[in-house]
Write a protein that holds these residues in place. Structure first.
Motif, PDB file in Angstrom:
ATOM      1  N   VAL C 179      96.367  91.005  57.754  1.00 44.75           N
ATOM      2  CA  VAL C 179      95.214  90.941  58.669  1.00 44.75           C
ATOM      3  C   VAL C 179      94.395  89.723  58.277  1.00 44.75           C
ATOM      4  CG1 VAL C 179      93.047  92.045  59.305  1.00 44.75           C
ATOM      5  CG2 VAL C 179      95.129  93.427  59.090  1.00 44.75           C
ATOM      6  N   ILE C 180      94.075  88.855  59.245  1.00 42.68           N
ATOM      7  CA  ILE C 180      93.389  87.598  58.939  1.00 42.68           C
ATOM      8  C   ILE C 180      92.146  87.448  59.808  1.00 42.68           C
ATOM      9  CG2 ILE C 180      93.605  85.079  58.883  1.00 42.68           C
ATOM     10  CD1 ILE C 180      96.669  85.503  58.699  1.00 42.68           C
ATOM     11  N   PHE C 252      93.776  89.944  54.332  1.00 40.29           N
ATOM     12  CA  PHE C 252      93.908  91.277  53.745  1.00 40.29           C
ATOM     13  C   PHE C 252      95.390  91.616  53.688  1.00 40.29           C
ATOM     14  CE2 PHE C 252      89.946  90.932  56.045  1.00 40.29           C
ATOM     15  CZ  PHE C 252      88.994  91.586  55.281  1.00 40.29           C
ATOM     16  N   VAL C 253      95.893  92.008  52.525  1.00 44.61           N
ATOM     17  CA  VAL C 253      97.322  92.355  52.425  1.00 44.61           C
ATOM     18  C   VAL C 253      97.511  93.629  51.596  1.00 44.61           C
ATOM     19  CG1 VAL C 253      98.096  89.940  52.585  1.00 44.61           C
ATOM     20  CG2 VAL C 253      97.669  90.959  50.332  1.00 44.61           C
ATOM     21  N   ALA C 310      95.072  93.817  48.346  1.00 42.53           N
ATOM     22  CA  ALA C 310      94.458  92.609  47.788  1.00 42.53           C
ATOM     23  C   ALA C 310      93.832  91.794  48.898  1.00 42.53           C
ATOM     24  CB  ALA C 310      95.500  91.768  47.060  1.00 42.53           C
ATOM     25  N   ILE C 311      92.880  90.959  48.508  1.00 40.86           N
ATOM     26  CA  ILE C 311      92.214  90.057  49.441  1.00 40.86           C
ATOM     27  C   ILE C 311      92.454  88.635  48.972  1.00 40.86           C
ATOM     28  CG2 ILE C 311      89.977  89.305  50.310  1.00 40.86           C
ATOM     29  CD1 ILE C 311      89.790  92.715  49.302  1.00 40.86           C
TER      30      ILE C 311
END
Lengths: 350, 350, 350, 350
Positions: C179-180, C252-253, C310-311
Motif C-alpha cells: 500500500v503506497i 506499507f508492507v 513494516a513501513i
C-alpha cells in the motif's frame, strides 16, 4: 415587516471576492442570497466551483441575463474592471431603485481624466461615476448611507488611505515625503489561470510588480490630494508575497514638525470607537496574520531613529476589509443595518 | 433565567487550542469567558500573547490557582497531557458540579492498561477515567449529553474514526486490512519553541514522524475494536505537512464483499442529517482547505482499481473539529444548547 | 579528441524538467547545449522564460523543426506524453545514431496493451517501445549503457520502485500487501496555467488526486510484477502537497516471515556502493527536504508495532532524481561518462 | 605543491550559515574541511544535525578548544555576535598566520563608537577591528586579497549596498532621499528554537521587525557615508517574509538630476564583468527565486511615474551571497583561488 431579509445578488460569484461575499452573506442574519452569477461557469452549482459550500443551500450559478433585478434589493458586483460599468448601467435601467455595491475599480475615480489615464479608455457611465460614493466607511460613512451606488475601494488603497488621510488632513506630514511599499498576498491576483500565479512560480520567493504604475495609485492620489488640499503623488510599489491573504504596507513619512508619537496620537484619536480599525500602542508593529479572515485593519506607528521621520505599518485581509468584508460593511450602511452585522468574525491564527 | 450566559474558564489559553477556544467562545451567544489561565504567561493580557484579540475585552491571564471554580459553569482544559488529570481532580474537589471538557489525551482511553502502555505511567485519576464520556459527538451524543467530564478526542483520531467506525460496525470491511496515512498541519505540534518546528525546518518539505508508535493509535485501537467487536490494530503513520491547519487521512481498506460504492452509501446514510459531517458524492476527493477554519469533516470514498479494495479520504481542521470546535460542540451538548451554536463559521478558502 | 564536449539538444526547454536539465547541463564538464526547443515560446531567449539563466550564454529557443539532429550527440526529450513518440521516431529517421533520453511516459511500458490501457490510445512506435531501456540506473545499469533510447521513469515510480523491487526479488514481502501513499510537490504538475495549480488553490492544504488510477501505476505494476515473478497490483494514492519539490512515499508492507530489520538489511546491502541511494539506519525516518535539489534518494525502514508489518519511507526530488537528474545520470551511462558527473550537488536545506 | 588542498575549519557548523558553508566547501575542488565545531552539539556527527550530509564523509563536531589551528589554513567563523571577537583573538594568538573569514557582525564596523552604539558594549579587539577588511568583494576586492581577517557583510547590507554605493559615489542620487524596505526569508533568523519563528507563527503572513533600529543600519550608514563623502542615514525597515531564503530590497531614491535610466546605466557599467552581480535590462523587475541557492545578486532599476524619482530592486540569497557564498568568495580571494571557484551553482527554481 421589519425583519424580512434583504434579497441579494452576487455578480461574479466564481472568483475569490465572490466566494468571500458568499461566505459572509450565508451567515449574515438579515440577508438572503437569491442570485449568483458566473459567465463561463453558469449551470454549475456553487459547490462545484467552491466545494467548501457543499453543505449549504445556495442558488445555482446563472448568467447575468438570467437575473431578475426587480426582485433584488442589493447587488454586489464582483466583475472585472471595465465590463462592470456597462453591467451596472443596465441594472439601473431595469431596476432604478436597487442598491449596488461595486467591487471593481470602475467607479472609484471621480475624475474622468484620471480614469482614462489609469484604465486606458474613457468611462462609459460618467453620470454614475459622479453619483457613486467612495466606499471607505470610516471616512465617508454619511455619504455611503445615502448612496444608491457604492464604489468599494481597492485593497492596497484601503490599507494606505486609512492611516495617512488623517495625518494629511491635520497637516502633520509632508505630502511629498510619502513612500509606500505595499506587500500583498496571492489571492488579490484573482482566480484566473495564469502561469505567473502558479504555486511553483510564486511560492518561496518575492518580487515587486507594476512598479512603474499600479492602478491603485490613482485612488491614492485622489484621496491624498483631497485630504492635503493640493496634488499628492506618493511613491508606491506593490510586492507579491507568498501567502494567500493580507496586505501589509510599510509607509515612510516625514513630519512637518510633529513627533512620531504625535502621529500615533492623531490616528488613535481619529479611529477611537471604530469597530474595524485598531491602532496599536505607539511603537508596536502589526502582523498581517492577526487580521486574517477578519474585517479588521491594524495600524502601528513607530519612530524612525532620525527625529521628524516615522514609519507607519498598516495591514488588513485583502479579501475581507480589502474587498468583500468592506462591501458587506457598505451594504449594512446602505440597507440601514448595524454596521458590524455579519462581520464579527475574529482572525484565524494560525 | 433562561438566557443568563454560561460562565466559562479556559485552562491553558496561551496555546493554539486555547486561542482557538477563545476565538469561538467570544462569538458564542450563550457564553461568557470569565477566566483564562496560562502558567508561564500569567499576568499578561491575551492580546500580549495573541495580538488578534487586542480589540476585544477579555480577562487577564492568571494561574490556575487564581480561578474560583465555584463561579464557573464549564471548564475547558487545554493543558499538556499528564498534568491534566491532577488539575481536573482538584477542580472537581472544589466544584463537583462544574462541567469539564478536556482537550488533552488523559481521559480518552478507558483501559488503564492501555493508558499506561501509550503514556508511560499509571493513570492517577482512574475513577474519573471511567466516568469520562468520549467526546466524539456523532457517535456518543447521548452519553455526552449526560456527562460531567468529556474527553475530547485527538485530531488524527477524529479524522480516522468517523469514516471507519460505521463500516466496522456494519462488518463491511476487513478489520485487519486498515492502513492509514494521516497528514497533519503544523499547528497540531503546538506553540512551544522547538528547533524541529521552526519555519526553515518544516516548510518546503514533508516527513513522517512517530512511525513506530503515535499515541493516537491507542484511541484508534479502542474505538475500532469496540466497533468490530474484536481487537483491531490498524497500520497508522502520521506525516507532518507544510501547512498550518488540517488533518488529511488516506485510509486504505479491503471489503468483506461490499463494493466501494456500498461503503459510500453506508457512510452517507450514517451521517445523513449531521451538521458537521459531509460525505461527498461517490468518487469525489475532498481537500483539507475546504474545511479550514470550520467545524466540518469532509469524507470521500473512491473505488480502487481492484474490486474489493477502496480508498477513503477524510479531512478536518485539527484546531476546530479536531480540537476546539469539537470541544465547543461538546459544551453545547453538556450545557443543553443547540449543538451547532457558535460553530456556524464557513471554511476560509483561500 | 577524448575531451570534445558532447553536443546536447533539449526538446521542451520551457517546462520545469527542461529548465532543470539546463541547470544541470550548464555545469556539466563534458557537454555543451547546442539546441533548446519550445513550441509556443520559440524565438524567446531562455532568460525570457526562466530569468535565472540570464547571466549564462545559451542558444535561443527554437521549434523542433529548426534543430539539425545530425549535429547532435544526445537529445533530451521533455515533451508531453503522446506527442513524444512521433517526435522521437522522426529524430531517429533523420539521425539514427543519435542517443535519446526521453523524460515522457511514452516508452516506459513494454506491454503495448498496458500502454493502451493507461494512456487511452495504441502506441505509434512499438518497435522503439521494445528497444527502449527502462532508465532506472540502479536496477538496469547494464542495459542502459548499451541503449540508444532510454525511457526515464516517473517520479512517483522511481520513489516506490527502488525500495520495493529488491524486497520482491528476495521474496521477503507479500506482493499483495503493498500500500503506497505517495506525496508530491507542485512542480510535478508542470508549468502550464491551470486554475487548479494556482498558489491560492493549492497552498495551505492538501488533497489526493487520480485516486482511482494514476498513470504511474502502470510502471509500478510492470516493475513489481517482474521482480515478484507474478502479477502485482499495489494500492497507490498520489497526494498533492504544498511544497515545490519532493516525492515522499509511505509504503506499507507485510513480510513473508522476515522482520522489518531484515528488510532494512536487504536494502542496505542492495544499495551499498550506490552514489545516489542512501539507506538510513534502521528505524530512522527521512525527510524530503534533505534531498531537495540533489540527485539522492533517501530510504528509511521502520518496524510497525505489529511483528511482520513494516513501513518503508522513500523520498527524492521529483525534478532531479525523479526526472532531470536521473536523465543526466542516464546520459552519463549512454555517453560513457562517469555516472555521477554533473550530479554532485548537495541538497539545499533550508 | 600547487594543488595541495587548503585546510579549512568551520566554527559554528550547526547553524544555517555553517551548513551552507559545508554544502559549498564539500564541492570546492581546492579545499578540505578538517574541523567542524558546535558547542552544544559537540560529539555528534554533521549528519545527526543536518541529515542531508549523511552520504558524505565529514569530521565530527567538536568544541572550539579541540581544534588545532596551527594545522588549519583558513577559519570560517559562523558564531553569534560578540563571542566572536574573543574567539578570533585567541585563534590569532595561537596561529597568527591563519586566515579568518568572519560571518558575524563583530568586525564590520570600523568606528568603535558606532560598534558600541549598535551592539551595546565596547569592542574587545579593537586592533583586529581596524585590521579587518570589509568583505564586500565587488567593492573591496583589492583590500580583501591582502587581508588576514575579512568581515563578511550582513545579508540586508549586501543587498542594499551594492546597488546604492555606485550611485552615491557618482553623486547621482540625493543621499537623504534613500528609503529601503528590505524583505527577508526566515533562515536569516537562524536555527535557534524561538516561539516567534515557529512555522505556525510566521507562515501565511508578513510583518516588519526591528523597525526603530536594525543592526545592519550601522553597516549601511558606514558604507553609504563613505561613498557619499558625508553622513548618510537612510530610512530602513526589515520585513520578515514567509519563505526560507532571499533578501529583496525595494530602494526608493530621488536623483540629483539624472534620469532613472541614467542610474541604470551607471550600475550596468559599474558591474560589467562581475560574475555575481547581474543588472537586469532597464525597467525589468527581479525576483528573489531567480537567485535562490546561487551566489548571484540581481538588480533592477525602474523609473517612478514622477521624473527624478526611481525605484531600485535588489535581491540575493541570504545564505549564499548574503553569507556563506560571499564568505567562500572571500576565501577564494584570500587564498589566491579563482574568485568563482565552488560558487558556480545556478539558482534552484522552483
Amino acid at each position: 415587516m421589519a425583519d424580512a431579509k434583504a434579497r441579494i445578488a452576487v455578480l461574479g460569484a466564481s472568483g475569490y471576492t465572490g466566494s468571500e461575499l458568499v461566505r459572509l452573506l450565508l451567515r449574515h442574519p438579515r440577508v438572503e442570497i437569491v442570485a449568483l452569477t458566473a459567465d463561463r461557469k453558469a449551470g454549475l452549482s456553487m459547490a462545484d466551483v467552491f466545494p467548501q459550500f457543499a453543505p449549504f443551500p445556495l442558488p445555482k450559478l446563472v448568467t447575468i441575463d438570467a437575473v431578475d433585478f426587480t426582485a433584488v434589493d442589493l447587488v454586489f458586483c464582483a466583475l472585472p474592471h471595465a465590463t462592470t460599468q456597462e453591467v451596472i448601467k443596465k441594472v439601473f435601467e431595469v431596476a432604478p431603485a436597487v442598491k449596488v455595491v461595486d467591487l471593481s475599480a470602475d467607479f472609484r475615480l471621480k475624475d474622468p481624466g484620471a480614469y482614462e489615464q489609469w484604465y486606458g479608455n474613457p468611462h462609459s457611465a460618467t453620470e454614475l461615476q459622479q453619483e457613486a460614493a467612495f466606499g471607505l466607511v470610516e471616512i465617508y460613512r454619511n455619504e455611503i448611507r445615502k448612496a444608491r451606488l457604492v464604489a468599494n475601494p481597492g485593497c492596497h488603497t484601503t490599507t494606505s488611505i486609512l492611516p495617512v488621510v488623517p495625518l494629511l488632513e491635520a497637516g502633520a506630514i509632508e505630502p511629498d515625503s510619502i513612500v509606500i511599499d505595499s506587500k500583498t498576498g496571492m489571492s488579490g491576483a484573482g482566480r484566473s489561470a495564469k502561469e505567473a500565479m502558479l504555486f511553483s512560480e510564486v511560492s518561496e520567493g518575492i518580487h515587486a510588480y507594476s512598479v512603474s504604475g499600479h492602478r491603485h495609485m490613482g485612488e491614492l492620489d485622489q484621496e491624498y490630494s483631497k485630504a492635503a488640499g493640493r496634488p499628492v503623488t506618493p511613491m508606491f510599489v506593490p510586492v507579491l508575497t507568498p501567502m494567500n491573504r493580507g496586505i501589509y504596507a510599510t509607509i515612510f513619512v516625514r513630519t512637518t514638525g510633529a513627533t512620531a508619537e504625535d502621529l500615533h496620537n492623531l490616528l488613535a484619536t481619529y479611529y477611537k470607537g471604530e469597530a474595524f480599525v485598531h491602532v496599536l500602542p505607539f511603537g508596536a508593529v502589526p502582523q498581517s496574520r492577526h487580521v486574517r479572515g477578519s474585517n479588521m485593519v491594524f495600524i502601528g506607528v513607530v519612530a524612525d531613529r532620525v527625529p521628524g521621520r516615522a514609519i507607519i505599518l498598516s495591514t488588513l485581509d485583502n479579501l475581507v476589509k480589502g474587498a468583500s468584508g468592506q462591501a458587506v460593511q457598505n451594504m449594512n450602511l446602505v440597507l440601514g443595518f448595524p454596521e458590524t452585522l455579519g462581520l464579527e468574525q475574529i482572525a484565524l491564527m494560525p
